[in-house]
Design a protein around this motif. Structure first.
Motif, PDB file in Angstrom:
ATOM      1  N   MET A   1      58.987  62.983   6.423  1.00  8.71           N
ATOM      2  CA  MET A   1      58.281  64.260   6.504  1.00  8.71           C
ATOM      3  C   MET A   1      58.263  64.777   7.941  1.00  8.71           C
ATOM      4  O   MET A   1      58.022  64.015   8.876  1.00  8.71           O
ATOM      5  N   LYS A   2      58.564  66.059   8.100  1.00  9.45           N
ATOM      6  CA  LYS A   2      58.545  66.644   9.450  1.00  9.45           C
ATOM      7  C   LYS A   2      57.115  66.921   9.894  1.00  9.45           C
ATOM      8  O   LYS A   2      56.229  67.119   9.048  1.00  9.45           O
ATOM      9  N   ARG A   3      56.926  66.974  11.213  1.00  9.42           N
ATOM     10  CA  ARG A   3      55.596  67.249  11.769  1.00  9.42           C
ATOM     11  C   ARG A   3      55.020  68.489  11.106  1.00  9.42           C
ATOM     12  O   ARG A   3      55.631  69.552  11.107  1.00  9.42           O
ATOM     13  N   ARG A   4      53.813  68.327  10.576  1.00  8.93           N
ATOM     14  CA  ARG A   4      53.285  69.363   9.701  1.00  8.93           C
ATOM     15  C   ARG A   4      52.921  70.638  10.459  1.00  8.93           C
ATOM     16  O   ARG A   4      53.081  71.737   9.947  1.00  8.93           O
ATOM     17  N   GLU A   5      52.410  70.496  11.667  1.00 11.05           N
ATOM     18  CA  GLU A   5      52.062  71.698  12.427  1.00 11.05           C
ATOM     19  C   GLU A   5      53.182  72.060  13.414  1.00 11.05           C
ATOM     20  O   GLU A   5      53.002  72.882  14.301  1.00 11.05           O
ATOM     21  N   GLY A   6      54.355  71.434  13.208  1.00 10.74           N
ATOM     22  CA  GLY A   6      55.444  71.580  14.178  1.00 10.74           C
ATOM     23  C   GLY A   6      55.943  73.011  14.334  1.00 10.74           C
ATOM     24  O   GLY A   6      56.146  73.486  15.459  1.00 10.74           O
ATOM     25  N   LEU A   7      56.145  73.728  13.228  1.00 10.25           N
ATOM     26  CA  LEU A   7      56.682  75.090  13.338  1.00 10.25           C
ATOM     27  C   LEU A   7      55.676  76.008  14.020  1.00 10.25           C
ATOM     28  O   LEU A   7      56.057  76.897  14.798  1.00 10.25           O
ATOM     29  N   ALA A   8      54.396  75.795  13.749  1.00  7.08           N
ATOM     30  CA  ALA A   8      53.373  76.618  14.419  1.00  7.08           C
ATOM     31  C   ALA A   8      53.412  76.385  15.924  1.00  7.08           C
ATOM     32  O   ALA A   8      53.262  77.318  16.716  1.00  7.08           O
ATOM     33  N   LYS A   9      53.633  75.135  16.325  1.00  9.50           N
ATOM     34  CA  LYS A   9      53.706  74.842  17.763  1.00  9.50           C
ATOM     35  C   LYS A   9      54.984  75.410  18.380  1.00  9.50           C
ATOM     36  O   LYS A   9      54.978  75.935  19.495  1.00  9.50           O
ATOM     37  N   GLU A 485      44.366  65.166  16.170  1.00 10.24           N
ATOM     38  CA  GLU A 485      45.792  65.329  16.451  1.00 10.24           C
ATOM     39  C   GLU A 485      45.914  65.771  17.897  1.00 10.24           C
ATOM     40  O   GLU A 485      45.326  66.779  18.288  1.00 10.24           O
ATOM     41  N   ILE A 491      48.014  64.382  11.809  1.00  5.14           N
ATOM     42  CA  ILE A 491      48.003  65.274  10.648  1.00  5.14           C
ATOM     43  C   ILE A 491      49.129  64.897   9.688  1.00  5.14           C
ATOM     44  O   ILE A 491      48.931  64.780   8.474  1.00  5.14           O
ATOM     45  N   PRO A 506      53.010  66.778  -0.494  1.00  4.79           N
ATOM     46  CA  PRO A 506      52.300  66.884   0.788  1.00  4.79           C
ATOM     47  C   PRO A 506      51.514  68.187   0.927  1.00  4.79           C
ATOM     48  O   PRO A 506      50.430  68.197   1.526  1.00  4.79           O
ATOM     49  N   GLU A 507      52.042  69.279   0.358  1.00  7.19           N
ATOM     50  CA  GLU A 507      51.339  70.554   0.547  1.00  7.19           C
ATOM     51  C   GLU A 507      50.011  70.595  -0.207  1.00  7.19           C
ATOM     52  O   GLU A 507      49.193  71.477   0.030  1.00  7.19           O
ATOM     53  N   LEU A 510      45.229  68.627   2.278  1.00 12.55           N
ATOM     54  CA  LEU A 510      44.728  69.319   3.462  1.00 12.55           C
ATOM     55  C   LEU A 510      44.124  68.282   4.395  1.00 12.55           C
ATOM     56  O   LEU A 510      43.555  67.286   3.955  1.00 12.55           O
ATOM     57  N   ILE A 511      44.264  68.541   5.683  1.00 13.14           N
ATOM     58  CA  ILE A 511      43.649  67.648   6.672  1.00 13.14           C
ATOM     59  C   ILE A 511      42.560  68.453   7.367  1.00 13.14           C
ATOM     60  O   ILE A 511      42.837  69.483   7.993  1.00 13.14           O
TER      61      ILE A 511
ATOM     62  N   ALA B   8      47.973  73.523   7.470  1.00 14.18           N
ATOM     63  CA  ALA B   8      47.787  72.081   7.616  1.00 14.18           C
ATOM     64  C   ALA B   8      46.338  71.757   7.924  1.00 14.18           C
ATOM     65  O   ALA B   8      45.799  70.756   7.489  1.00 14.18           O
ATOM     66  N   HIS B 134      62.422  71.349  15.295  1.00 13.77           N
ATOM     67  CA  HIS B 134      61.397  70.785  14.409  1.00 13.77           C
ATOM     68  C   HIS B 134      61.873  69.462  13.824  1.00 13.77           C
ATOM     69  O   HIS B 134      61.140  68.465  13.817  1.00 13.77           O
TER      70      HIS B 134
END
Lengths: 797, 204
Positions: A1-9, A485, A491, A506-507, A510-511, B8, B134
């Motif tokens: 699984m890719k970092r969940r908040e990765g695209l937002a960052k 995190e 997360i 995974p979706e 919620l964390i 998330a 990513h």
């Protein structure tokens, strides 16, 4: 699984504390805050003067008299003032707080406050015994003994009969090793926002900010503000790195911002810029470690006698537990029947040192692994063979008499690291290279080490961590923990663990944002404990949720779980409706009590720790590692460069390959910085080079690709078998690089960082130059015997 | 799971009803006195300059103080908070934006200097643009990431640079304390390869 908040960052959508705008909901504009600090390392505050040229009515001004509760930042010793009242113990100690809507007006105002301090004699070198007027701690002890002055904490580990073993030894090898401080340089500086909700006796202080441990911050606010937990709420905002630097330090910022917000009745934003962050925040403890080792004729360890001194700085902070982890790791991953370790952390008038990734272990493991190479050199042994022959096997015990029986193949870790690095081929190649190359020298070095995950000893039992997993009306679940995190992947890993456990995509997981008003206290996000310990609690809370839904542990699919959660809520709504119909009081519609699965920490069976004698099972699990560094030194510039790095570790179970590899690579590069470039210029006990221009952390061009491999040996009490890995990679680079430089130059380096200046001293020693180490100082030597045979800092060079 | 990434972190109130976190929000400052920036230095004048420039492809007009840094104007006045301040002295690269054709540290650029020029910030990047970064683990804590992503984008748009410079040298202006750089380098390499493949596909 890719970092969940990765695209937002990666696209800038993620909001950090400095990106948030305190609202203007009828409480007036938000204010910016600034801190007025001591310019003197130690002294008595005589007066505080405000330049009359400034219109001070436009400012909110807070000093120690505005503190409703105790004037201390709650931690271990409760000795550090929130704001200095009459005395200061270090440069940059906070004295006064200002708030104003304009940042530029604030900067002018800070300079318009003059604090007159009558200086007292400070201490900047803990290896020199203090004069009577320099004693600032331990003076009220009824049986004050010489050598106890200013000692914050002393620890002792004893195993077997060390003196008898020395008497029978074929070889005795001495060495003293020093490590420098280190700044975390999380890329997001410290910052918080405080605001007040409600009025009067029901008002709530809310602090949001960059932090690792929301419940530490809440506890500190409760003590300083004299408030109940219900009236203090702490929310972690997206945190741009921590590395320990946001473990205890944000508590002080939170109190500062809250005091200003309480006085102003307006939101207050306190954000440090990089300079203030570097100058005023905690750093890694400098250390001095002396080894005296008895060996038999074949190089087997007979006895280890180890003295550890750490400079704690001006207040206790977390120094006793940093010392503890340092002491426990000091003897390395080796079998030795007789061990004596003495450790102490000592007050100085430097800016307080605090938590930093590795937490004392990198310091003592540097000494241990550098000393193993020195032993090999003096006995004419191969450094790998020396380590192999002494390596812990299952059934052996550590220095604290913890029996290791985890089934891990520790020598396989060494094998893989040597094979990946091409150890023997490179050693031969370097001999040829160094014989012909005029200006360049190459060498390869290794470090074999371990790192205990989770709180030390009974720490996890005292933490009594709790976790909840809520089933939501729409069939999704929410994981409720205080684990933050800060880049390490909490997360993502918690999402994976809950999704796997419940069979949900995974979706649908919620964390929860760590918020003391919403989440249970699952303990601080420190000590490599999040995935292993809190993650395991997440799994158990998922199991508890299944139980509450009447579902079997494995049989039910994710669909069944989702349906059962939705059905539970529908059923609950019906019951609510009928009870309302019955009572007909038209009562207040209460929000649905949550469907919660819960879990509470339970110590693995058979784990015993004696805190009095410092004996027993120090950690539930150790990760085992071997790191190999290859360096090239330029004899013209005296600069050393790591040209290859291999990091092999047994970590139980890899939960997420990309995240785990990233943790190791990032930790190794942080370790490379500590080993080679991150050097301090101290002025009056404070960092004089408080700029990223001259405090030099590695860039992409300074380091090679870090080659990482994992071995797995599932730990039954960790999430999916995982052991903690966050701190492990900080331990190995220092000694591996120093050993590689030793091999490249045929020198015996005893300290890091090995900057060009230090290397120049090693390569072209100036005879009369004083040793940079303090092994000649009696302060380091607790027993007269330990001073015998003390060597200078550069033995063998 | 591109779109759910945003969610998330839930803010739903489940465990115990309390007031929402939203008392602090990402809304603009509402700073009534602030007609233009207040400048980074102490002695900034109160005279505001009206500047017009292209921001992420759109013509933008804003009043700035002569002492305002581009970084502050982007963050405080235009509410583009993706660009971060890491050091304020041009060392760390967290505030990297593309000015015309070059990556610059926006903490070192006086805002008035961008008049009539083109500025691209991290907000111009789409999820697709950063997909390889990513996948490779290029972001951890995320504080350096906007700057890293902008420099990476600049390099990927100019692959000819790699004939004279290494990727590691080109990225050396962006400090990262989390990843050890491998995740970043790998992500850019993936991006470069994908672009090469796409070009080969379109021409051959």
């Amino acid at each position: 699984m890719k970092r969940r908040e990765g695209l937002a960052k990666l696209t800038g959508r993620e909001r950090y504390v400095d990106d948030l705008r305190p609202s203007v909901d009828g409480r007036g504009r938000a204010l910016w805050a600034a801190t007025v600090r001591s310019s003197v390392a130690r002294g008595r505050i005589r007066s505080v003067r405000f330049d009359p040229a400034i219109d001070w009515d436009a400012f909110v001004v807070v000093d120690h008299r505005d503190i409703p509760g105790r004037n201390v930042v709650k931690l271990i010793a409760d000795d550090q003032p929130v704001l200095a009242a009459d005395r200061v113990r270090h440069v940059h100690e906070p004295i006064l707080l200002l708030a104003h809507p304009s940042r530029s007006a604030l900067r002018r105002a800070v300079r318009a406050v003059t604090i007159d301090i009558e200086p007292e004699s400070p201490i900047f070198d803990v290896c020199v015994p203090p004069t009577p007027e320099q004693v600032q701690h331990g003076t009220d002890h009824p049986h004050q003994e010489p050598g106890q002055e200013n000692v914050f904490k002393r620890l002792a580990v004893d195993k077997g009969d060390v003196d008898a073993a020395f008497a029978a030894a074929a070889h005795i090898v001495d060495g003293t090793y020093a490590t420098g401080s280190q700044e975390h340089v999380y890329l997001e500086p410290q910052g918080v926002i405080a605001h007040i909700e409600g009025e009067g006796d029901d008002d709530v202080v809310v602090v949001s900010g960059s932090m690792q441990c929301p419940f530490y911050v809440q506890g500190a606010l409760m003590m300083a503000l004299d408030r109940e937990a219900e009236r203090v709420r702490v929310v972690q905002t997206s945190t741009g790195g921590g590395f320990g630097g946001k473990e205890e330090f944000p508590s002080g910022l939170a109190i500062h911002a809250a005091l200003l917000a309480l006085k102003a009745r307006r939101p207050v934003k306190l954000i440090y810029d990089r300079g203030e962050d570097l100058e005023a925040s905690t750093k890694r403890h400098p250390s001095w470690v002396r080894h005296r080792t008895a060996l038999d004729a074949d190089g087997r360890l007979l006895a280890q006698d180890i003295d550890i001194v750490m400079d704690a700085g001006a207040y206790v902070t977390l120094s006793p537990v940093v010392l503890s982890r340092g002491v426990i790791h000091a003897a390395g991953p080796y079998r030795c029947a007789n061990v004596r370790i003495r450790g102490r952390c000592v007050l100085s008038n430097r800016v307080p040192f605090g938590a930093f990734r590795g937490f004392g272990a990198p310091q003592t493991l540097f000494a241990c692994e550098r000393h193993m190479d020195r032993i090999a050199h003096q006995l004419g042994l191969d450094p790998v063979s020396l380590r192999r022959v002494n390596l812990l096997r299952d059934g052996d015990s550590t220095a604290t008499s913890q029996t290791i029986r985890d089934g891990s193949d520790r020598s396989a870790v060494i094998d893989q690291a040597l094979a990946m690095a091409g150890w023997y081929e490179k050693r031969a190649a370097h001999r040829a290279f160094n014989a012909t190359e005029p200006w360049l020298r190459r060498g390869i070095g290794l470090a074999v080490f371990h790192h205990g995950a989770g709180f030390t000893g009974s720490g996890e039992v005292y933490l009594d961590s709790r976790v909840a997993v809520a089933g939501l009306p729409d069939g999704r679940v929410e994981v409720l923990t205080a684990a933050t995190e800060m880049g390490q992947g909490t997360i993502t890993v918690f999402t994976q663990l809950a999704a796997d456990r419940l069979g949900l995509p995974p979706e649908d997981v919620l964390i929860a944002q760590p918020d003391t008003a919403r989440v249970p206290d699952s303990g601080p996000t420190v000590a490599s404990r999040t995935a292993m310990i809190v993650g395991r609690l997440v799994e158990r809370a998922c199991d508890d949720l299944r139980d509450r839904l009447g579902l079997g542990p494995e049989a039910s699919s994710g669909d069944a779980v989702r349906r059962a959660i939705i059905a539970w809520h529908e059923d609950y709504a019906r019951r609510e409706q009928s009870s309302r119909d019955e009572t007909r009081d038209g009562g207040v519609a209460t929000s649905a009590p949550p469907l919660l699965g819960q879990a509470r920490y339970q110590a693995p069976p058979g784990v015993l720790w004696d805190d009095e004698r410092y004996r027993g099972d120090a950690y539930g699990a150790f990760a085992w590692a071997t790191y190999v560094a290859e360096v090239e030194v330029d004899l013209r510039t005296y600069s050393a460069r790591v040209i290859d790095f291999v990091a092999v570790q047994e970590i139980g179970k890899v939960l997420n390959e990309v995240l785990a590899r990233g943790q190791i690579q990032g930790g190794v590069v942080q370790g490379i910085g500590w080993a080679l470039s991150e050097s301090f210029v101290w002025r009056d006990g404070a960092m004089a080079n408080a700029q990223l221009t001259n405090y030099v952390i590695p860039t992409s061009d300074d380091v090679p690709s870090i080659r990482v491999a994992f071995q797995e040996n599932p730990y039954p009490h960790g999430a999916q078998g995982a052991k903690g890995i966050g701190e492990l990679p900080m331990d190995g680079p220092g000694p591996a690089i120093a050993n590689a430089i030793a091999a490249a130059l045929d020198v015996d380096p005893c300290e890091i960082p090995l900057t060009p200046e230090t290397l120049m001293d090693l390569i072209d020693p100036i005879v009369d130059d004083a040793s940079p180490l303090c092994d000649a100082d009696p302060a380091l030597n607790n027993r007269p015997s330990a001073t015998e045979g003390a060597h200078g800092g550069l033995i063998g060079s | 799971m591109a779109s759910s990434d945003l969610d998330a972190r839930s803010t739903s109130t489940v465990a115990r009803p309390t007031s929402p976190v939203a008392t602090i929000t990402g809304a603009p400052a509402g700073d009534d006195e602030m007609v233009c920036g207040e400048g980074s230095g102490e002695d900034g004048t109160d005279d505001c300059i009206d500047i017009e420039f292209s921001l992420n492809g759109e013509s933008t007009s804003v009043l700035v103080n002569p002492a305002d840094r581009l970084l502050d104007v982007l963050r405080d006045q235009l509410d583009l908070t993706g660009t971060k301040e890491g050091c304020g002295e041009g060392e760390c690269g967290a505030c990297t934006v593309i000015l015309d054709h070059l990556p610059v540290n926006s903490c070192l650029v006086p805002a008035y200097q961008v008049r009539g020029r083109r500025v691209e910030t991290v907000e111009s990047l789409t999820d697709e643009d950063v997909a390889h970064l990513h996948a490779s683990g290029a972001t951890q804590c995320g504080a350096c990431t906007p700057g890293v992503a902008m420099t990476a984008r600049w390099i990927v748009d100019r692959p000819h640079l790699l004939s004279r410079h290494t990727l590691r040298a080109l990225m050396a202006g962006n400090l990262c304390r989390c990843t050890g750089y491998d995740g970043i380098i790998e992500g850019i390499e993936l991006d470069l390869t994908a672009r090469e493949d796409a070009q080969r596909g379109s021409t051959g």
